[in-house]
Scaffold this motif. Structure first.
Motif, PDB file in Angstrom:
ATOM      1  N   ALA A 182      43.221  35.561  46.889  1.00  9.95           N
ATOM      2  CA  ALA A 182      42.717  36.081  45.608  1.00  9.95           C
ATOM      3  C   ALA A 182      41.192  36.037  45.515  1.00  9.95           C
ATOM      4  O   ALA A 182      40.620  36.577  44.574  1.00  9.95           O
ATOM      5  CB  ALA A 182      43.332  35.287  44.457  1.00  9.95           C
ATOM      6  N   SER A 197      39.242  37.546  47.523  1.00 12.95           N
ATOM      7  CA  SER A 197      38.674  38.633  48.323  1.00 12.95           C
ATOM      8  C   SER A 197      38.249  39.871  47.535  1.00 12.95           C
ATOM      9  O   SER A 197      37.388  40.612  47.977  1.00 12.95           O
ATOM     10  CB  SER A 197      39.684  39.040  49.407  1.00 12.95           C
ATOM     11  OG  SER A 197      40.839  39.577  48.801  1.00 12.95           O
ATOM     12  N   GLN A 198      38.852  40.136  46.360  1.00 13.87           N
ATOM     13  CA  GLN A 198      38.630  41.444  45.718  1.00 13.87           C
ATOM     14  C   GLN A 198      37.708  41.371  44.502  1.00 13.87           C
ATOM     15  O   GLN A 198      37.925  42.050  43.494  1.00 13.87           O
ATOM     16  CB  GLN A 198      39.980  42.069  45.342  1.00 13.87           C
ATOM     17  CG  GLN A 198      40.905  42.243  46.521  1.00 13.87           C
ATOM     18  CD  GLN A 198      40.309  43.085  47.626  1.00 13.87           C
ATOM     19  OE1 GLN A 198      39.796  44.166  47.370  1.00 13.87           O
ATOM     20  NE2 GLN A 198      40.356  42.595  48.860  1.00 13.87           N
ATOM     21  N   ARG A 203      35.022  42.720  43.938  1.00 16.66           N
ATOM     22  CA  ARG A 203      34.334  43.957  43.571  1.00 16.66           C
ATOM     23  C   ARG A 203      34.997  44.650  42.380  1.00 16.66           C
ATOM     24  O   ARG A 203      34.327  45.301  41.597  1.00 16.66           O
ATOM     25  CB  ARG A 203      34.323  44.930  44.758  1.00 16.66           C
ATOM     26  CG  ARG A 203      33.308  44.579  45.814  1.00 16.66           C
ATOM     27  CD  ARG A 203      33.273  45.660  46.883  1.00 16.66           C
ATOM     28  NE  ARG A 203      32.607  45.204  48.076  1.00 16.66           N
ATOM     29  CZ  ARG A 203      33.178  44.500  49.039  1.00 16.66           C
ATOM     30  NH1 ARG A 203      34.452  44.183  48.938  1.00 16.66           N
ATOM     31  NH2 ARG A 203      32.507  44.116  50.097  1.00 16.66           N
ATOM     32  N   THR A 204      36.322  44.536  42.273  1.00 12.93           N
ATOM     33  CA  THR A 204      37.004  45.255  41.184  1.00 12.93           C
ATOM     34  C   THR A 204      37.827  44.344  40.274  1.00 12.93           C
ATOM     35  O   THR A 204      38.093  44.718  39.142  1.00 12.93           O
ATOM     36  CB  THR A 204      37.983  46.317  41.744  1.00 12.93           C
ATOM     37  OG1 THR A 204      39.009  45.647  42.492  1.00 12.93           O
ATOM     38  CG2 THR A 204      37.277  47.321  42.641  1.00 12.93           C
ATOM     39  N   SER A 205      38.258  43.185  40.761  1.00 12.39           N
ATOM     40  CA  SER A 205      39.266  42.418  40.029  1.00 12.39           C
ATOM     41  C   SER A 205      38.674  41.223  39.281  1.00 12.39           C
ATOM     42  O   SER A 205      38.073  40.336  39.899  1.00 12.39           O
ATOM     43  CB  SER A 205      40.338  41.935  41.012  1.00 12.39           C
ATOM     44  OG  SER A 205      41.157  40.969  40.408  1.00 12.39           O
ATOM     45  N   SER A 241      40.128  37.975  40.569  1.00 11.67           N
ATOM     46  CA  SER A 241      39.459  37.502  41.774  1.00 11.67           C
ATOM     47  C   SER A 241      38.131  36.827  41.412  1.00 11.67           C
ATOM     48  O   SER A 241      37.804  35.752  41.923  1.00 11.67           O
ATOM     49  CB  SER A 241      39.221  38.683  42.713  1.00 11.67           C
ATOM     50  OG  SER A 241      38.717  38.243  43.942  1.00 11.67           O
TER      51      SER A 241
END
Lengths: 248, 315
Positions: free
Chosen positions: B71, B73-74, B76-78, B81
């Motif tokens: 979790a 890793s993302q 950029r959008t989440s 995360s």
């Protein structure tokens, strides 16, 4: 990666005709049959024969009573069957909210998929989908969703005419159509243009790829076509004698 | 939305823990932090304990907790995360701050700087938590401007009250923090009140007709048959129903236990300083009950657009 592609080469999706859908559930059944052995397999069922049967399905058909619509004609209302599945949106927030990169939208054809090996089962993507298209598999601990039968449409082991999603293949009234909605000259795009196809909940801005064709205006209503009167039956000969005898 | 206990516990407990970090960090920044080893250790253990317990409980509702590391890793959008990253990153300044405060001779690091860093990271973490809900368009009761201020305010309020209760327990000076807590209770109730009046007087843009793609001035769509006879995942997770009177009663519990009664105890502790620990400890417990009721309502009263397909008239 959960960042969305700016554009996709194709926009593969479905066009669903709400005018002709009879709510027979054949698409639901064939979807389950194919996909429980397909990419997202299994579509786990829990307590299949008990009082609280539960399970993962990618396609659900609702039934509504519609009033005040041109499709009702002179009648007070019209029954409308409504298949609900993943719309493979252009801006699917189910993908962007995913913390692990398990959810993604393909650049080649726009299909939204889940990589089950990366999914932690946080369920946030199902919250982010306005349409309730994603269903969590309690048994496997991962999220599952419609794959647009990605394992059928490119499958060279199938006859060419069978390379369509299972739901489309099985529909007995041809209410479901599959094609590239990004190509304005495709059959599905022409169908959408001619029938005034619409997006579901456009106000949320997810830009669904799948389109729905609203039920058509009903011109020749039941009231406008009175039933002809039945002609009196006259019988002669032996039957006439029986008729006379019984009518006495 | 289904009010999962693990998520209610996570947001309230870790919110209070981060709120404690904010309070202690700012306390250090103005140079009022008491140099008391046991107070320092207790405050840091309670704060980081609440944060850690909350974070662990939030992993319990995962289908695959062993993959939780993915979790991060993302970002950029989440927002989920980002929250994970912020939650872990906050441990760095917080642990250094705790060590520098408890053992100033062995860990001669600048307390005020580490305090400010801890406060900023703690606020950032609460912000990312709130944004997870704030960013979800299908849920009108979450996708509005009142959600982020509520989470920030209630986190800082509950954290400050916990620090105040601990200072009285250790006989430290509270002259500075008591009025601050009073202001925080007033501000907390205000933002929550604004949130409740917003959700009571507004509804999402989506309707049963837009959900099925129909439009027209007189068009009405009524559900006559569901696709399934038993509750499915979508209904269990997102179709949680709560009776109106139940919600009204819980809102009273939240207002009185979460804000008003603790504020009265606060006032009484100023008038009766000797009674302060006896007043503030139960007031803190009461506040916890009230805030848990508030968080339960935050989930239970949130209505997802998918309910429109199942006969709900608005979402």
């Amino acid at each position: 990666m959960t960042s969305l592609p700016a554009t996709t080469d194709k926009k593969l999706g479905l066009v669903i005709d709400l005018d002709t859908c009879v709510g027979c559930q054949a698409c639901v059944t064939n979807c389950k049959e194919w996909n429980t052995g397909g990419l997202m397999a299994p579509l786990t069922d829990l307590k299949s024969y008990g009082a609280e049967a539960d399970g993962v399905w990618f396609n659900r058909v609702h039934t509504y009573e519609v009033t005040g619509h041109e499709a009702c004609g002179a009648s007070a209302s019209r029954t409308m069957h409504f298949p609900r599945s993943c719309l493979h949106c252009e801006t699917p927030e189910c993908v962007t909210v995913c913390p692990t990169g398990a959810s993604y939208k393909r650049t080649t054809d726009g299909i939204v998929l889940v990589n089950e090996d990366l999914c932690i089962g946080c369920k946030l993507c199902s919250w982010a989908c306005p349409y309730g298209a994603r269903e969590f598999d309690v048994f496997e601990g991962v999220m599952k969703k419609c794959t647009l039968c990605v394992d059928r449409i490119y499958n060279e082991n199938l006859a060419e005419e069978d390379r369509v999603p299972a739901c489309v293949l099985t529909c007995p009234t041809s209410a479901r159509h599959f094609g590239d909605l990004g190509d304005p000259n495709s059959d599905v795009s022409k169908l959408v243009a001619s029938r005034g196809g619409v997006d579901l909940m456009p106000e949320l801005g997810y830009k669904p790829t799948n389109k729905y064709l609203p039920p058509r205006a009903r011109k020749d209503s039941a009231a406008a076509r009175p039933t002809p009167e039945l002609k009196p039956i006259t019988a002669d000969g032996f039957l006439g004698w029986v008729d006379k005898l019984l009518s006495r | 939305m289904n009010p999962a206990l693990s998520v209610i516990f996570f947001t309230t407990a870790s919110g209070a823990g981060y709120g404690m970090l904010v309070t202690l960090g700012l306390y250090a920044a103005v140079g009022r932090l008491p140099n008391d080893l046991w107070f320092a250790l207790t405050a840091m253990v309670v704060s980081l304990g609440l944060i850690t317990a909350g974070l662990l409980s939030s992993t319990f509702h995962l289908g695959h907790p062993e993959r939780a590391w993915r979790a991060f890793s993302q970002w950029r959008t989440s927002w989920l995360s980002r929250e994970g990253i912020m939650a872990i990153a906050t441990y760095v300044p917080a642990l250094l701050f705790g060590l520098a405060w408890a053992f100033p001779t062995y860990v001669p690091l600048p307390q005020s700087l580490l305090g400010i860093l801890s406060a900023v990271f703690a606020l950032g973490t609460i912000y990312t938590t709130a944004m997870i809900y704030r960013s979800l368009k299908p849920i009108h009761q979450w996708h509005n401007k009142h959600v982020v201020p509520s989470y920030l305010m209630l986190g800082v309020m509950t954290g400050a009250m916990l620090v105040l209760a601990l200072t009285t327990l250790f006989g430290e000076r509270t002259a500075f923090l008591t009025p601050v807590c009073g202001i925080l209770f007033a501000a907390g109730l205000t933002v929550k009140w604004l949130y409740w009046s917003f959700i009571d007087t507004s509804a999402g843009a989506s309707t049963p007709t837009s959900a099925v793609g129909l439009s027209g001035p007189n068009v009405k769509v009524t559900s006559v048959e569901w696709p399934h006879t038993e509750a499915n995942y979508v209904l269990k997770e997102m179709g949680f129903q709560v009776a109106r009177k139940h919600a009204a009663r819980l809102r009273h519990v939240a207002i009185w236990a979460g804000f008003l009664l603790p504020a009265v105890a606060l006032e009484a502790s100023i008038l009766l300083p000797a009674m302060a620990p006896l007043l503030l400890m139960p007031a803190t417990v009461l506040m916890a009950i009230g805030i848990i009721a508030e968080r339960w309502l935050f989930f239970a009263q949130a209505k997802h657009t998918v309910t429109l397909y199942y006969g709900s008239s608005s979402a």
